[in-house]
Design an enzyme around this catalytic site. Structure first.
Site, PDB file in Angstrom:
ATOM      1  N   GLY A 148       0.865  -1.177   0.000  1.00 12.27           N
ATOM      2  CA  GLY A 148       0.000   0.000   0.000  1.00 12.27           C
ATOM      3  C   GLY A 148       0.899   1.223   0.000  1.00 12.27           C
ATOM      4  N   ARG A 202      10.501  -1.380  -4.610  1.00 10.54           N
ATOM      5  CA  ARG A 202       9.314  -1.398  -5.494  1.00 10.54           C
ATOM      6  C   ARG A 202       9.292  -0.076  -6.274  1.00 10.54           C
ATOM      7  NH1 ARG A 202       3.690  -3.224  -3.072  1.00 10.54           N
ATOM      8  NH2 ARG A 202       3.364  -3.845  -5.245  1.00 10.54           N
ATOM      9  N   ASP A 242      -1.390   4.699  -6.453  1.00 16.21           N
ATOM     10  CA  ASP A 242       0.045   4.526  -6.179  1.00 16.21           C
ATOM     11  C   ASP A 242       0.887   5.671  -6.709  1.00 16.21           C
ATOM     12  OD1 ASP A 242      -1.114   1.629  -6.063  1.00 16.21           O
ATOM     13  OD2 ASP A 242       0.759   1.680  -4.942  1.00 16.21           O
ATOM     14  N   ASN A 245      -2.854   2.561 -10.237  1.00 18.53           N
ATOM     15  CA  ASN A 245      -3.344   1.851  -9.051  1.00 18.53           C
ATOM     16  C   ASN A 245      -3.357   0.365  -9.384  1.00 18.53           C
ATOM     17  OD1 ASN A 245      -4.402   1.870  -6.334  1.00 18.53           O
ATOM     18  ND2 ASN A 245      -6.366   1.255  -7.208  1.00 18.53           N
ATOM     19  N   LYS A 246      -3.746  -0.439  -8.430  1.00 21.13           N
ATOM     20  CA  LYS A 246      -3.724  -1.896  -8.590  1.00 21.13           C
ATOM     21  C   LYS A 246      -4.312  -2.352  -9.915  1.00 21.13           C
ATOM     22  CE  LYS A 246      -2.218  -4.261  -6.468  1.00 21.13           C
ATOM     23  NZ  LYS A 246      -0.833  -4.589  -6.815  1.00 21.13           N
TER      24      LYS A 246
HETATM   25  O1  MRU Z   1       0.660  -4.070  -4.569  1.00 21.55           O
HETATM   26  P1  MRU Z   1       0.019  -3.301  -3.451  1.00 21.55           P
HETATM   27  O2  MRU Z   1      -0.833  -4.161  -2.578  1.00 21.55           O
HETATM   28  O3  MRU Z   1       1.008  -2.480  -2.688  1.00 21.55           O
HETATM   29  O4  MRU Z   1      -0.954  -2.286  -4.204  1.00 21.55           O
HETATM   30  C1  MRU Z   1      -1.689  -1.372  -3.433  1.00 21.55           C
HETATM   31  C2  MRU Z   1      -2.635  -0.548  -4.209  1.00 21.55           C
HETATM   32  O5  MRU Z   1      -2.714  -0.599  -5.407  1.00 21.55           O
HETATM   33  C3  MRU Z   1      -3.444   0.445  -3.423  1.00 21.55           C
HETATM   34  O6  MRU Z   1      -4.682   0.662  -4.022  1.00 21.55           O
HETATM   35  C4  MRU Z   1      -2.671   1.781  -3.355  1.00 21.55           C
HETATM   36  O7  MRU Z   1      -1.380   1.570  -2.881  1.00 21.55           O
HETATM   37  C5  MRU Z   1      -3.350   2.780  -2.506  1.00 21.55           C
HETATM   38  S1  MRU Z   1      -3.195   2.416  -0.810  1.00 21.55           S
HETATM   39  C6  MRU Z   1      -3.888   3.646   0.125  1.00 21.55           C
END
Ligand code: MRU
Length: 351
Positions: free
Chosen positions: A47, A89, A235, A245-246
């Site tokens: 996140g 990352r 992100d 985003n995801k």
């Molecule tokens: O791969 P992740 O689990 O780190 O991805 C997270 C996301 O895509 C969240 O939607 C994003 O970081 C926003 S968190 C407030």
């Protein structure tokens, strides 16, 4: 407070090991910068805002045993550790933002004793952690205004307390508006299942009515009029509002536009990257193919199957109804509105 995702205790960082949820709530301990790099890379902590906080503490863990006597040597170590953590990352802007903040305080205090600079680094990490709590609550307040009474909200991935320090961005809005929300649809979020494992867990814990759906069910729910609002996190947001985003978020935004459903992105100012012009420049992390080939320990396909695993996708700004930040709403995001809000001074006069 919904969860305590990351904390400083007994001179080390404790963070909820999110790979184990929802089966086990267990804290992983980080004592060194290598521990923190691994925690970020392997999604023990994940996140965007949470990995920013983790990164800042990671710098302190890396320098605290430093034997450097003069600033120049110390600074070389700081630079090396920051570069190392930055390689954990690539997509979430918040990680780089937090590392830059730490570097900035190091540089500003270069005339102080090394032992003092070390303390200042730790203090900055504590400050970033504390600010995140306030930021998420402010996002919750601004976003809550957008939620109609009696509505059904769909969210993707996990942008909750687990993705921040304790409250969340997209889920922060849902927590703040909870009295107005009839039900939350939770996308399972293949391949890592942040929705099924993490968002479902957080909403249950808070007693908010939630229904888990597979990602491919969202379209027909929308066609059936079962979704009033969509809220997701982010992100990295480019200067023109294109938002990473995801993986799967882009598809949802297209569906929302087709079905005339408002599509909101909730994100702190630290997620914006005004140095890049548009979403094509956002680095997208490609993760291990095993995340796709396996669920848990089981292979769900051929072991030698060729797969793609981009962890994020980019939603064009024109599909976003508004971005919810701690400094206010950015409706129909465009370069100018984004600049105005991102550069707006917050209540304490900080940019
Ligand atoms: O791969 P992740 O689990 O780190 O991805 C997270 C996301 O895509 C969240 O939607 C994003 O970081 C926003 S968190 C407030």
């Amino acid at each position: 407070m919904t969860v305590e995702t990351i904390r400083w205790k007994n001179n080390r960082v404790e963070l909820i090991d999110q790979r184990l949820l929802p089966a086990k709530l267990k804290y992983a301990i980080c004592v060194t910068d290598k521990d923190m790099w691994t925690a970020i890379r392997t999604l023990k902590v994940r996140g965007a805002p949470a990995i920013g906080v983790a990164g800042a503490y990671g710098v302190y863990l890396g320098v605290r045993e430093s034997k450097a006597k003069v600033y120049k040597a110390f600074r070389r170590e700081v630079d090396r550790i920051i570069e190392y953590l930055a390689r954990s990352r690539p997509t979430a802007r918040n990680l780089f933002w937090a590392l830059e903040r730490v570097l900035d305080v190091v540089e500003k205090n270069k005339d102080k004793k090394i032992s003092v600079i070390k303390k200042i680094i730790l203090r900055e990490a504590h400050t970033i952690l504390k600010e995140d709590k306030k930021t998420c609550r402010a996002i919750g307040r601004y976003g809550s205004v957008l939620i109609p009474r009696g509505s059904t909200v769909l969210t993707h991935c996990n942008a909750g307390g687990l993705a921040t320090v304790d409250y969340g961005t997209a889920l922060g809005v849902i927590f703040t508006a909870r009295k107005k929300i009839k039900r939350v649809y939770v996308d399972e979020t293949r391949p890592v299942l942040q929705g099924a494992r993490l968002t479902a867990w957080e909403l249950k814990k808070q007693g908010i009515p939630a229904t888990l759906v597979c990602d491919n069910m969202a379209a027909s729910l929308m066609a059936d009029g079962e979704v009033d609002t969509i809220i997701v996190g982010a992100d990295r947001i480019a200067a023109n509002g294109d938002t990473a985003n995801k993986i799967g978020t882009y598809g949802l935004a297209i569906l929302a536009s087709y079905h005339n459903i408002p599509f909101y992105v909730a994100a702190p100012v630290s997620t914006f990257d005004l140095s890049i012009s548009n979403g094509r420049e956002i680095p997208i992390e490609e993760r291990d193919s095993l995340e796709v080939k396996k669920i848990g320990k089981e292979y769900i396909t051929l072991k030698d199957m060729d797969v793609r695993n981009p962890a994020f996708d980019v939603t064009p700004a024109k599909l976003i109804t508004a971005i919810i930040t701690e400094r206010g709403l950015i409706k129909s995001p465009c370069r100018k509105r984004i600049r105005d809000v991102v550069n707006r001074q917050d209540a304490r006069g900080k940019k």
